[in-house]
Design an enzyme around this catalytic site. Structure first.
Site, PDB file in Angstrom:
ATOM      1  N   CYS A  68     -14.110   8.476   3.542  1.00  0.00           N
ATOM      2  CA  CYS A  68     -13.637   8.078   2.913  1.00  0.00           C
ATOM      3  C   CYS A  68     -12.852   8.977   2.075  1.00  0.00           C
ATOM      4  CB  CYS A  68     -14.465   7.222   1.846  1.00  0.00           C
ATOM      5  SG  CYS A  68     -15.729   7.970   1.095  1.00  0.00           S
ATOM      6  N   HIS A 107     -18.618   6.603  -2.056  1.00  0.00           N
ATOM      7  CA  HIS A 107     -17.696   6.492  -2.025  1.00  0.00           C
ATOM      8  C   HIS A 107     -16.807   5.988  -2.943  1.00  0.00           C
ATOM      9  CE1 HIS A 107     -14.899   4.041   1.057  1.00  0.00           C
ATOM     10  NE2 HIS A 107     -15.228   2.578   0.464  1.00  0.00           N
ATOM     11  N   ASP A 122      -8.504   0.217   0.096  1.00  0.00           N
ATOM     12  CA  ASP A 122      -8.802   1.338   0.537  1.00  0.00           C
ATOM     13  C   ASP A 122      -9.309   1.419   1.661  1.00  0.00           C
ATOM     14  OD1 ASP A 122     -11.643   2.562   1.711  1.00  0.00           O
ATOM     15  OD2 ASP A 122     -13.153   0.934   0.645  1.00  0.00           O
TER      16      ASP A 122
END
Length: 294
Positions: A68, A107, A122
């Protein structure tokens, strides 16, 4: 770093001058279908870096993927370069075995504001919890996408991201896991606030996740890539192909166990990844594959 080279990397040939939802969606979809979510560097003796230049070199020039903090850091640079109002946010991922969210933020995601509306973008969660379209930041509204129905719930400034999953069918199992899913079809993914973050805030996390013996990314080698109708996922030696909604309200899962030699070839053929160093596949945690696909 060149935005044109990034577009070549993700095979995007569309327009990008207009800062609109259609363009934002197209860029996100091309990104997640070209850039794998993966932690393979940890398992072939490499260090994952957070500076933008090494991330660009890894993903754009070497045609690798990332987790991420790599994917969304690069995506943040892309969107800001194009002129999008983009902010980094931090989230705490839900841990099913503990029935709780992480105690610390683990995250990185993005908020993009378009025409006065906020969207969550995302490009770095992977597996079957990966959104395929930017999601409007609005509480209580179901937002159907190909992978399933996503939605946010807000409570006292905390935003909860969840997904309603379909039933699943695996031909290698005697029956589908639909009974289990019907009881627990709504899956928690992560929670977050709208407090702006900088990449510097993730540096200690970046070290922790690739060095701690308790880190999921240390005890599992993971690679996933979205496809036009589903995804490929490789966890350790287990390759899973998912086809979304192959029958009404049911996803198809097909799993195969690979040899070490097949892992390397599969990374090239299915994920477009050629590693510089030897990969040592790992899948040694209490978390089953259902944590990722299920």
């Amino acid at each position: 770093m060149d935005i044109a080279d990034y577009f070549t990397r993700i095979s995007y040939n569309g327009a990008y001058k207009n800062l609109d939802l259609e363009t934002l969606t197209a860029i996100l979809q091309h990104h997640i279908r070209a850039v794998p979510f993966e932690n393979l560097s940890i398992h072939c003796g490499e260090t994952i870096e957070l500076d933008l230049e090494p991330i660009y070199d890894k993903i754009v020039r070497k045609k690798r993927g990332g987790w991420c903090m790599e994917n969304n850091h690069l995506l943040s640079w892309v969107l800001k370069t194009l002129g999008y109002d983009t902010t980094m946010l931090a989230a705490k991922v839900y841990i099913p075995e503990e029935n709780a969210y992480s105690h610390y933020a683990n995250h990185l995601l993005l908020k993009v504001v378009l025409d006065g509306k906020a969207y969550i973008v995302d490009g770095g969660f992977g597996m079957d919890y990966q959104m395929w379209q930017p999601m409007e930041l609005i509480s209580g509204k179901d937002q159907p996408q190909v992978p399933g129905i996503f939605h946010f719930m807000e409570d006292k400034g905390i935003w909860y991201f969840e997904k309603i999953k379909r039933k699943q069918y695996n031909p290698k199992q005697s029956r589908s896991n639909s009974d289990h899913l019907e009881k627990k079809a709504r899956r928690k993914i992560y929670l977050f606030t709208l407090e702006p973050q900088e990449i510097e805030n993730f540096r200690s996390l970046n070290v922790h996740l690739q060095t701690s013996p308790d880190s999921l990314f240390v005890i599992k080698s993971i690679c996933s890539l979205q496809t036009p109708d589903g995804l490929w996922a490789l966890v350790g030696w287990t390759l899973t192909k998912v086809k979304y909604n192959y029958k009404e309200n049911m996803d198809l899962l097909e799993t195969t166990t690979l040899t070490d030699e097949e892992v390397e070839k599969t990374l090239q053929d299915k994920f477009g990844i050629m590693l510089d160093r030897k990969l040592v596949p790992v899948n040694s945690s209490r978390l089953s594959l259902a944590y990722f696909i299920g």
